[in-house]
Design a protein around this motif. Sequence first.
Motif, mmCIF file in Angstrom:
data_model
loop_
_atom_site.group_PDB
_atom_site.id
_atom_site.type_symbol
_atom_site.label_atom_id
_atom_site.label_comp_id
_atom_site.label_asym_id
_atom_site.label_seq_id
_atom_site.Cartn_x
_atom_site.Cartn_y
_atom_site.Cartn_z
ATOM 1 N N SER A 67 0.847 -1.288 -0.211
ATOM 2 C CA SER A 67 -0.024 -0.097 -0.113
ATOM 3 C C SER A 67 0.878 1.162 -0.117
ATOM 4 O O SER A 67 0.526 2.320 -0.577
ATOM 5 N N VAL A 68 1.929 1.243 0.660
ATOM 6 C CA VAL A 68 3.045 2.470 0.501
ATOM 7 C C VAL A 68 3.482 2.437 -0.717
ATOM 8 O O VAL A 68 3.810 3.660 -1.245
ATOM 9 N N ALA A 69 3.719 1.519 -1.393
ATOM 10 C CA ALA A 69 4.361 1.529 -2.764
ATOM 11 C C ALA A 69 3.199 1.971 -3.600
ATOM 12 O O ALA A 69 3.677 2.790 -4.609
ATOM 13 N N GLN A 70 1.979 1.729 -3.522
ATOM 14 C CA GLN A 70 1.241 2.367 -4.535
ATOM 15 C C GLN A 70 1.025 3.689 -4.236
ATOM 16 O O GLN A 70 0.807 4.594 -5.238
ATOM 17 N N ALA A 71 1.056 4.293 -2.815
ATOM 18 C CA ALA A 71 1.023 5.693 -2.821
ATOM 19 C C ALA A 71 2.338 6.363 -3.232
ATOM 20 O O ALA A 71 2.185 7.581 -3.821
ATOM 21 N N LEU A 72 3.515 5.531 -3.129
ATOM 22 C CA LEU A 72 4.837 6.272 -3.593
ATOM 23 C C LEU A 72 4.544 6.557 -5.492
ATOM 24 O O LEU A 72 4.932 7.415 -5.896
ATOM 25 N N ALA A 73 3.990 5.236 -5.913
ATOM 26 C CA ALA A 73 3.715 5.397 -7.328
ATOM 27 C C ALA A 73 2.824 6.447 -7.949
ATOM 28 O O ALA A 73 3.158 6.754 -8.936
ATOM 29 N N ALA A 74 1.759 6.469 -6.921
ATOM 30 C CA ALA A 74 0.956 7.759 -7.376
ATOM 31 C C ALA A 74 1.474 9.087 -7.250
ATOM 32 O O ALA A 74 1.208 10.080 -7.843
ATOM 33 N N ALA A 91 8.462 1.154 -7.282
ATOM 34 C CA ALA A 91 8.038 2.194 -6.430
ATOM 35 C C ALA A 91 8.948 2.879 -5.455
ATOM 36 O O ALA A 91 9.057 4.100 -5.221
ATOM 37 N N PHE A 92 9.574 2.231 -4.664
ATOM 38 C CA PHE A 92 10.481 2.395 -3.742
ATOM 39 C C PHE A 92 11.749 3.222 -4.373
ATOM 40 O O PHE A 92 12.282 4.110 -3.931
ATOM 41 N N CYS A 93 12.479 2.473 -5.542
ATOM 42 C CA CYS A 93 13.367 2.942 -6.137
ATOM 43 C C CYS A 93 13.341 4.426 -6.652
ATOM 44 O O CYS A 93 13.928 5.292 -6.575
ATOM 45 N N THR A 94 11.830 4.529 -7.151
ATOM 46 C CA THR A 94 11.806 5.943 -7.804
ATOM 47 C C THR A 94 11.498 7.100 -6.630
ATOM 48 O O THR A 94 11.971 8.129 -6.748
ATOM 49 N N ALA A 95 11.005 6.645 -5.484
ATOM 50 C CA ALA A 95 11.094 7.454 -4.639
ATOM 51 C C ALA A 95 12.311 7.863 -3.998
ATOM 52 O O ALA A 95 12.625 9.146 -3.663
ATOM 53 N N ASP A 111 6.513 9.099 5.817
ATOM 54 C CA ASP A 111 5.358 10.225 5.683
ATOM 55 C C ASP A 111 4.264 9.629 6.170
ATOM 56 O O ASP A 111 3.795 8.530 5.771
ATOM 57 N N PRO A 112 3.365 10.159 7.154
ATOM 58 C CA PRO A 112 2.183 9.331 7.726
ATOM 59 C C PRO A 112 1.213 9.322 6.796
ATOM 60 O O PRO A 112 0.356 8.475 6.822
ATOM 61 N N VAL A 113 1.038 10.349 5.958
ATOM 62 C CA VAL A 113 0.048 10.086 4.759
ATOM 63 C C VAL A 113 0.356 8.901 3.759
ATOM 64 O O VAL A 113 -0.564 8.081 3.629
ATOM 65 N N LEU A 114 1.530 8.478 3.662
ATOM 66 C CA LEU A 114 1.775 7.006 2.958
ATOM 67 C C LEU A 114 1.370 6.058 3.885
ATOM 68 O O LEU A 114 0.999 5.054 3.410
ATOM 69 N N LEU A 115 1.689 6.262 5.122
ATOM 70 C CA LEU A 115 1.424 5.058 5.970
ATOM 71 C C LEU A 115 0.024 4.706 6.284
ATOM 72 O O LEU A 115 -0.510 3.692 6.863
ATOM 73 N N GLU A 116 -1.016 5.632 6.102
ATOM 74 C CA GLU A 116 -2.413 5.491 6.126
ATOM 75 C C GLU A 116 -2.756 4.559 5.286
ATOM 76 O O GLU A 116 -3.943 3.876 5.469
ATOM 77 N N GLY A 117 -2.237 4.611 3.973
ATOM 78 C CA GLY A 117 -2.801 3.732 2.825
ATOM 79 C C GLY A 117 -2.877 2.381 3.179
ATOM 80 O O GLY A 117 -3.796 1.772 3.186
#
Length: 117
Positions: A67-74, A91-95, A111-117
């Motif tokens: 879910s964090v990876a999906q948020a990072l990709a977005a 996703a993690f490499c891109t971030a 980031d707490p916003v990413l961790l909510e996903g």
Amino acid sequence: MPRVLYINERFGRDATIILDNGEACWISVGNKGVLVRSHKHSFWGGLLGSLFGPKLYQERDVYRALSVAQALAATFRPVPQIQCRDVILKAFCTAVWHSSSPARVKDVLNDPVLLEG
């Protein structure tokens, strides 16, 4: 400009990216989660950094990491230099690529916003 030192998807799934400040970030994705560490870009730093470097991010729940990876990709635009088949690793490499220092990587990935996903 950051650069990809290597991406390994044959024997495990990990990558090392050299940041703008010259330090390296090692990203590892496995069945037991995601781990991101930083280390100095040198022979010994690369050899020991993935084992003893400071942890910037660790998630042991694979579903939460997804879910964090999906948020990072977005959040981050794709980078042509990062050619991964694994969506979590990509996703993690891109971030990490879009971050200028290990401190920024730690801030972005935790980031707490990413961790909510």
